[in-house]
Scaffold this active site. Structure first.
Site, PDB file in Angstrom:
ATOM      1  CG  ASP A 306      -2.154   0.873   1.018  1.00  0.00           C
ATOM      2  OD1 ASP A 306      -3.166   0.681   1.702  1.00  0.00           O
ATOM      3  OD2 ASP A 306      -2.093   1.773   0.159  1.00  0.00           O
ATOM      4  CD  GLU A 503      -6.726   5.942   2.594  1.00  0.00           C
ATOM      5  OE1 GLU A 503      -6.665   6.015   1.369  1.00  0.00           O
ATOM      6  OE2 GLU A 503      -5.727   5.822   3.307  1.00  0.00           O
TER       7      GLU A 503
END
Ligand code: GLC
Length: 642
Positions: A306, A503
């Site tokens: 990521d 997020e």
């Protein structure tokens, strides 16, 4: 846990042969270049060629030109052309471009924007999800893109997590029921395969233990990416990128099991989670990546990190990179500092900290996916069948999205038959989210953190626009003063809830800096703050309760419609409403809400997550309590009109 079946071993052999031949001609620089994924704002096409770059990405909201399909096609065409130049120093290896098309190709203006995953979980319809995958793939291809960082297979266990809306459910069984379907939808039907079970053992590419190969993409397929491996939705208190405390049995049962159908369906890539398992970062976890995913489960595609995922692993960057590569990560999302990554990894290999065999395995896997998805055989993006496509944002896709909205809404309350509303009644529509296509889409839409207003979501309909189209005597009053007009109306639709987030910026927790995620300029320490400190809507957005109360106190039956990425504590708002609908983040086709408010269709949705009440989480830290004391509605709850 059984490994995945093989796909046409003969085809796997051909892919192995082509990849092996190419690999044998590659230099270390070319292999490491394939393992490198910069973000588009930090690399030009000429540098893709110069550094043999394997992939480029758009972080959320990172869009070329005027952000129309043609601008994306032109950008991808330039990157592809640079990557395909062949001379003494450069091999023609097509670059793979990746985006977060997680609810349609929602970065791009005019895209069909589907409900976020939590709403699809409420729909309880795996076949619908596969159709959404197919439509999404077509709109990704229209932009000249070949890879989406979807599906998210998180099992969200705590609604305080800012990414709850990216999860289909708190129930691993429901996530598993969708996982294979969305993977097939995105990658297309070309997954011919012969079911054979590889045993536990080697982790070599293209041929898991017994020839587990790579499926081919369907003609309208894109490379999918199951994420985030593993346990991202199980962190303590729902802290994004936090720590998932669980035994291996719990981790396998709750968070790994849902990946199996996606792996069986041949998902070609897997993204590692920025979270930890029992205190160890997933990005450094050799057991989870090499032994379990690639070894025991036979995953033959490639694993991507990521966003700057290696950075926190060690103070020394080179050491951090070596840890992540040796753990089994094959490609690195290094948006800005990709040169530093290349230099660091080169040094780690030359110094012996990273074996050449690991580099070869990584590069072989990346090449294998590029062969499997037909990238070497496709024309340049500008010449591809679907590029710039007429299917982008088309009526068929919008009708599908509207069907998904209808199936996703959950009816939590309906007193005295308030619903369905009468089309000829005088309906007042009000509330901050009533006429706001941006807010109804949520995060990862045009911008990383999403947008408010209507001007950047061309196409589709706000909830107000959907009501107006069917109720000629409806009126909008979303700029305050609705209560004053109350006397003239028979009922009110009050659209309340959250503003968009993504997020950690969606986390519910004590204030404090959020570790940055996708494509935002870090605006100084602490710039990115969590959403709030409580799930209580009346505390987060007190104007919503005031709006409901102002109308209900004048005898107007209120139909509350909640726009949110998760269950919120709504005890007060629910008590004052005659009817209450959880609409989640429905996307561009808000008209689907009116379809149900006026009874065109009955409600279908059922809660994919238990709904907390004002007591949640219980003082002892146990969210729901053994008797469900902290729960207002259980998972699976949902009323019907009929
Ligand atoms: C983010 C997210 C991930 C996304 C990636 C690229 O940090 O964690 O889900 O795919 O960056 O935008």
């Amino acid at each position: 846990m059984k490994g995945i079946k093989s796909f046409r071993p003969d085809r796997a052999a051909r892919i192995r042969e082509r990849a092996g031949d190419l690999l044998a001609r590659m230099t270390l620089a070319q292999k490491i270049g394939q393992m490198t994924q910069p973000e588009r704002l930090h690399i030009a096409p000429a540098q893709v060629r110069e550094y043999h770059i394997g992939s480029v990405l758009s972080g959320g909201g990172s869009c070329p030109g005027r952000n129309r399909p043609a601008d994306w096609v032109a950008m991808n065409d330039a990157y592809w052309a640079a990557s395909m130049e062949e001379d003494a120093g450069h091999l023609a290896i097509p670059v793979l471009y990746g985006v977060d098309a997680i609810h349609g190709n929602a970065n791009v203006l005019g895209a069909t924007i589907f409900p976020h995953n939590i709403g699809l979980g409420a729909a309880g319809d795996p076949e619908l999800v596969e159709r959404i995958g197919r439509a999404t793939a077509r709109e990704v291809l229209a932009a000249g893109v070949d890879w989406t960082f979807a599906p998210t297979l998180a099992v969200a266990r705590d609604p305080r997590w800012g990414r709850s809306y990216e999860s289909y459910s708190e129930d691993p069984g429901l996530v598993a029921a969708y996982a294979g379907r969305i993977a097939r939808g995105l990658q297309g039907a070309g997954n011919g395969d012969d079911p054979r079970r590889p045993g536990p053992g080697s982790e070599s590419a293209h041929s898991g233990p017994n020839g587990a190969g790579l499926p081919q993409l369907g003609p309208d397929g894109v490379v999918a990416c199951a994420k985030h491996w593993v346990g991202d939705g199980g962190t303590s208190a729902g802290v994004d990128q936090g720590d998932t405390r669980a035994s291996e049995e719990e981790l396998r049962r709750l968070h790994i099991a849902p990946y199996m159908p996606a792996l069986e369906a041949g998902v070609l890539t897997v993204m590692v989670s920025l979270s930890s398992w029992n205190g160890e970062k997933c990005h450094a976890h050799r057991y989870l990546i090499r032994d379990l995913l690639k070894g025991e489960l036979g995953f033959a595609g490639f694993v991507i990190s990521d966003w700057n995922g290696a950075d926190p692993l060690a103070d020394d960057y080179g050491e951090a990179v070596a840890m992540a590569v040796n753990a089994g990560i094959d490609m690195f999302m290094v948006p800005e500092r990709w040169r530093e990554f290349i230099s660091a990894l080169t040094s780690q290999v030359e110094g012996g900290a990273v074996p050449m065999a690991r580099i070869d395995d990584a590069a072989r896997r990346i090449l294998g996916v590029k062969f499997a998805c037909g990238l070497f055989d496709r024309p340049r993006p500008a010449l591809r069948r679907g590029a710039g496509g007429r299917r982008f944002g088309c009526r068929e896709h919008r009708a599908l999205a509207r069907e998904a909205v209808r199936k996703s809404l959950v009816l939590l309350k309906n007193e005295n038959g308030t619903l369905p509303l009468d089309r000829d009644a005088r309906i007042l529509v009000t509330g901050r989210n009533a006429h706001d296509r941006g807010r109804q889409c949520g995060g990862f839409t045009v911008e990383w953190q999403g947008v408010s207003g209507n001007d950047r979501i061309p196409g589709g309909a706000s909830i107000w626009e959907g009501v107006r189209a069917v109720a000629p005597r409806a009126a909008l009053c979303d700029k305050g003063g609705a209560a004053a007009a109350a006397g003239d109306f028979d009922a009110a639709v009050v659209v309340i809830g959250e503003r968009p987030y993504a997020e950690g910026m969606g986390d519910i927790r004590a204030p404090g800096p959020v570790r940055p995620g996708a494509s935002h300029p870090p605006a100084g320490p602490g710039a990115l703050q969590p959403y709030g400190q409580t799930l209580e809507l009346a505390t987060l957005h007190p104007g919503d309760l005031a709006a409901i109360r102002g109308l209900a106190s004048r005898g107007i039956p209120v139909v509350a419609v909640l726009i949110s990425g998760r269950p919120l504590v709504i005890d007060a708002e629910l008590a004052e409403s005659a009817a209450f609908v959880a609409a989640w983040l429905p996307g561009s086709e808000g008209a689907g809400v009116a379809d149900l408010l006026f009874g065109d269709r009955d409600f279908h949705g059922r809660l994919p997550m238990a709904w907390p009440n004002a007591m949640w989480p219980l003082p002892n830290g146990d969210a729901a309590g053994s008797g469900g004391a902290g729960i207002l509605f259980p998972r699976g709850y949902g009323l019907r009109l009929g």
